[in-house]
Design an enzyme around this catalytic site. Sequence first.
Site: not given
Length: 445
Positions: A251, A353, A216, A328, A382, A173, A404
């Site tokens: 990311d 998350k 996304e 993460d 997600r 990302e 995000k």
Amino acid sequence: MAITIVSVRARQIFDSRGNPTVEADVKLSDGYLARAAVPSGASTGIYEALELRDGGSDYLGKGVSKAVENVNIIIGPALVGKDPTDQVGIDNFMVQQLDGTVNEWGWCKQKLGANAILAVSLAVCKAGAHVKGIPLYEHIANLAGNKNLVLPVPAFNVINGGSHAGNKLAMQEFMILPVGASSFKEAMKMGAEVYHHLKSVIKKKYGQDATNVGDEGGFAPNIQENKEGLELLKTAIAKAGYTGKVVIGMDVAASEFYGSDQTYDLNFKEENNNGSQKISGEALKDLYKSFVAEYPIVSIEDPFDQDDWAHYAKLTSEIGEKVQIVGDDLLVTNPKRVEKAIKEKACNALLLKVNQIGSVTESIEAVKMSKRAGWGVMASHRSGETEDTFIADLSVGLATGQIKTGAPCRSERLAKYNQLLRIEEELGSEAVYAGANFRKPVEPY
């Protein structure tokens, strides 16, 4: 009469990728219905709590009828008569008593599934806010003991690579963060404008089909050089007139291209891969440092494999003052792993998350622990999402300072951003936008 839970029902619905997921309804004695759905990830950390899937051939093994049944037969009946405002009591009861499975990192939800427990946990939280007669974000703030509501800086994932995209890009990302905006509303304007400028830059350079969007909502142009992704963002930000106001986040999701030979393969998606782009953790660290020197990067998530604690700590000590290093896959929102990372100074920010850990209470615990360590926190969607907007309220209530939830494209992404616009409007003159303080918007609570 105190308002209590009269029924809890779950069903199988579909996420934004066409895969089954769990939705739960919590009905109260005053007739109110609270509903919540859980998301699921594509690049999942091996330490995440168990997401229960059916296996077999239906839905290519991804059905959730067992998780749904666990809510309808085990969890639901056990919650009848309980007080929906007792989030901690209900979460602990589900996690520790009804499920009770444990591994070295704590409660792992292997019996009932984190997706079953979380759907109920989220719905109970919404029900609790209703009973208290306050907005969801305020209820979450109260549960956490947080006195300051903050609108987060959105981190828009506008270029996709890695496991999210069919291009050759290794890193997953490339994000834009409008830290120079004065409100969330203005941040949305900046994000949307940069996104549209990026679209035309990509179209001109790579052709119309390069503007197709990924899971996304970001673009997935067929580029291989990660630096090229950064260059595209820099150009789009400049064209939109926001140089200095809109900065960059990444990311990397490096666990996805870490090999058993302890190298990182930047060409992992190439079928005829000759291994020529395999590099050491040390070399990857230096690559990040060169990126940071050349581009306005403020955040790097999952720069190394989820077990490569040593390189995490090195990178954090070398550039952690200037750049946020986000865990993460490393942390999977797990309080025990957060504790280890704090001790080892492995990173300096938590990616939150809720479905990695599986309950609202444990999520709040991970956030409080992170904030007390002086870390930043970024709430996150997600890649397989639903129209549920819980994480928007969560990010405001916990004053994470950052969220995000994809590009400003695809309704399951905009659902969250639009909810944040509503919250900002509702707070009126009381609304505070994190802006440049996105790493530490409030004192630890």
